[in-house]
Design a protein around this motif. Structure first.
Motif, PDB file in Angstrom:
ATOM      1  N   HIS A   1       0.807  -1.156  -0.008  1.00  0.00           N
ATOM      2  CA  HIS A   1      -0.021   0.214   0.092  1.00  0.00           C
ATOM      3  C   HIS A   1       0.993   1.213   0.007  1.00  0.00           C
ATOM      4  O   HIS A   1       0.489   2.346   0.681  1.00  0.00           O
ATOM      5  CB  HIS A   1      -1.019   0.080   1.327  1.00  0.00           C
ATOM      6  N   LEU A   2       1.883   1.328  -0.692  1.00  0.00           N
ATOM      7  CA  LEU A   2       2.833   2.385  -0.900  1.00  0.00           C
ATOM      8  C   LEU A   2       2.944   2.737  -2.336  1.00  0.00           C
ATOM      9  O   LEU A   2       2.728   2.005  -3.342  1.00  0.00           O
ATOM     10  CB  LEU A   2       4.274   1.991  -0.471  1.00  0.00           C
ATOM     11  N   THR A   3       3.124   4.037  -2.550  1.00  0.00           N
ATOM     12  CA  THR A   3       3.477   4.675  -3.928  1.00  0.00           C
ATOM     13  C   THR A   3       4.662   4.821  -3.825  1.00  0.00           C
ATOM     14  O   THR A   3       5.421   5.413  -3.055  1.00  0.00           O
ATOM     15  CB  THR A   3       2.410   6.097  -3.964  1.00  0.00           C
ATOM     16  N   VAL A   4       5.296   4.778  -5.214  1.00  0.00           N
ATOM     17  CA  VAL A   4       6.750   4.999  -5.559  1.00  0.00           C
ATOM     18  C   VAL A   4       6.982   6.246  -6.437  1.00  0.00           C
ATOM     19  O   VAL A   4       6.229   6.631  -7.476  1.00  0.00           O
ATOM     20  CB  VAL A   4       7.360   3.778  -6.334  1.00  0.00           C
ATOM     21  N   LEU A   5       7.704   7.098  -5.926  1.00  0.00           N
ATOM     22  CA  LEU A   5       8.324   8.226  -6.719  1.00  0.00           C
ATOM     23  C   LEU A   5       9.577   7.855  -7.101  1.00  0.00           C
ATOM     24  O   LEU A   5      10.500   7.823  -6.509  1.00  0.00           O
ATOM     25  CB  LEU A   5       8.407   9.649  -5.876  1.00  0.00           C
ATOM     26  N   LEU A   6       9.938   7.804  -8.916  1.00  0.00           N
ATOM     27  CA  LEU A   6      10.836   7.375  -9.468  1.00  0.00           C
ATOM     28  C   LEU A   6      11.619   8.369  -9.703  1.00  0.00           C
ATOM     29  O   LEU A   6      11.292   9.256 -10.288  1.00  0.00           O
ATOM     30  CB  LEU A   6      10.555   6.681 -10.330  1.00  0.00           C
ATOM     31  N   ASN A   7      13.001   8.335  -9.451  1.00  0.00           N
ATOM     32  CA  ASN A   7      14.015   9.512  -9.825  1.00  0.00           C
ATOM     33  C   ASN A   7      15.187   8.978 -10.569  1.00  0.00           C
ATOM     34  O   ASN A   7      15.854   7.670 -10.435  1.00  0.00           O
ATOM     35  CB  ASN A   7      14.421   9.953  -8.565  1.00  0.00           C
ATOM     36  N   GLN A   8      15.741   9.570 -11.442  1.00  0.00           N
ATOM     37  CA  GLN A   8      17.004   9.196 -12.232  1.00  0.00           C
ATOM     38  C   GLN A   8      17.921  10.279 -11.791  1.00  0.00           C
ATOM     39  O   GLN A   8      17.909  11.389 -11.850  1.00  0.00           O
ATOM     40  CB  GLN A   8      16.837   9.445 -13.839  1.00  0.00           C
ATOM     41  N   THR A   9      19.170   9.524 -11.353  1.00  0.00           N
ATOM     42  CA  THR A   9      20.326  10.533 -11.060  1.00  0.00           C
ATOM     43  C   THR A   9      21.439  10.537 -11.958  1.00  0.00           C
ATOM     44  O   THR A   9      22.445  11.429 -11.588  1.00  0.00           O
ATOM     45  CB  THR A   9      21.041   9.536  -9.661  1.00  0.00           C
TER      46      THR A   9
END
Length: 341
Positions: A91-99
């Motif tokens: 029940h978690l949402t993911v915020l995706l980042n590119q480094t």
């Protein structure tokens, strides 16, 4: 359209707001008739709970951040997909980042700069050192993927690079190859160039040769700047120009191996007839290449599940670091027609 409130549901159902809340959250002793009436009204009004507000009341955002070097790289894309699936199951949402593997990008995300409230961060850190991690500005939980940062205070999840490389090299020796080359020995220096994965895979390659009683030959080890297809193709062309070219190549990831296969084709050669080729990662592309690519398959689902579970632990400990299992997948590039699909 205005959001439907608990009060709206309560008024239509003729019950208290507390009763509606208990039905929504599955709490309290409520008669079957009352529950049925409230659930009917919830459906009629198309009530949707405010999940963000609920998390904030509990001191959580319900979101985690994932930071990866290159989302366009198939391995990282597949890991990201598994992380999203594992997070959703919790029940978690993911915020995706590119480094892009750059220190300033990794540091900003690690410190929580310009980031919304997060319950934690899962990061493949290529450029950060132990001091960066020990002095993070953000106190939220952190789990590291892939590259290991020595003396890090945070748990780390990865595959056993040394063992995976040894398995790949031994496979090439077991099918009778004697001049086994390695592509990907080390990367160029710089901020976006982690050395640990390449170094461990080089050591595993060396031990795989020793297991088979084969000598180390400097000319068969080719360094690359990055683990991309073009680097693998260029390295393979170099190997084919040797007075005694290799009869097999262990590539430090599948993208390098796919580039190597292309170089063989450009030279009118084939795998495994002329040169057997194996990689690491088991990306989907390798299953559909011609020939299909032999590989070492890490348990990506296990990596994602374990990383999310470690992130959610009440107390983090670097001693929780762990290595995922892997398996040999022999396909056409080493086994010929009839290799594992």
């Amino acid at each position: 359209m205005a959001r439907v409130r608990l009060q709206d549901v309560a008024e239509r159902a003729g019950v208290s707001i507390k009763t509606v809340s208990n039905v929504v959250n599955g709490k309290g002793a409520i008669t079957a008739a009352t529950r049925a009436r409230v659930e009917q009204v919830l459906g009629e009004l198309q009530y949707r709970p405010n999940v963000a507000a609920r998390h904030l009341r509990r001191g959580h955002s319900g979101m985690i951040a994932v930071a990866l070097p290159e989302i366009t790289q198939p391995y990282f894309a597949e890991i990201a997909s598994e992380l999203v699936r594992a997070a959703k199951a919790r029940h978690l949402t993911v915020l995706l980042n590119q480094t892009d593997g750059r220190a300033e990008n990794e540091r900003a995300i690690s410190d929580g700069i310009d980031m919304p409230l997060m319950d934690g961060l899962i990061m493949s850190a290529l450029a950060l050192g132990p001091e960066d991690l020990r002095h993070r500005l953000d106190s939220s939980p952190l789990v590291l993927l892939g590259e290991h940062v020595p003396d890090s205070p945070y748990p780390h999840v990865a595959i056993d690079n040394h063992a995976a490389a040894r398995t790949a090299t031994r496979h090439l020796a077991e099918i009778g190859r004697r001049r086994i080359a390695a592509i990907g020995a080390k990367r160029a220096t710089g901020d976006a160039t982690p050395a640990e994965t390449a170094q461990l895979r080089l050591e595993g390659y060396r031990e795989g040769l020793a297991d088979a009683g084969l000598p180390w030959r400097d000319e068969l080890v080719v360094a690359v700047a990055d683990f991309h297809r073009a680097d693998g193709a260029a390295a393979m062309h170099r190997l084919l120009e040797l007075p005694e070219p290799p009869d097999a190549v262990f590539c430090f990831n599948d993208l390098l191996a796919l580039g190597a296969l292309r170089a063989l084709r450009d030279r009118g050669l084939s795998a495994p007839d002329d040169v057997a080729v194996i990689g690491i990662d088991d990306i989907e592309e390798g299953r559909f290449s011609t020939p299909s690519l032999s590989t070492i398959a890490p348990d990506k689902r296990w990596i994602a599940e374990t990383a999310v579970d470690l992130l959610l632990r009440p107390h983090q400990d670097a001693r929780s670091s762990t290595a995922a299992g892997h398996r040999l997948v022999p396909r056409e590039s080493t086994a010929g027609p009839g290799g594992t699909p």
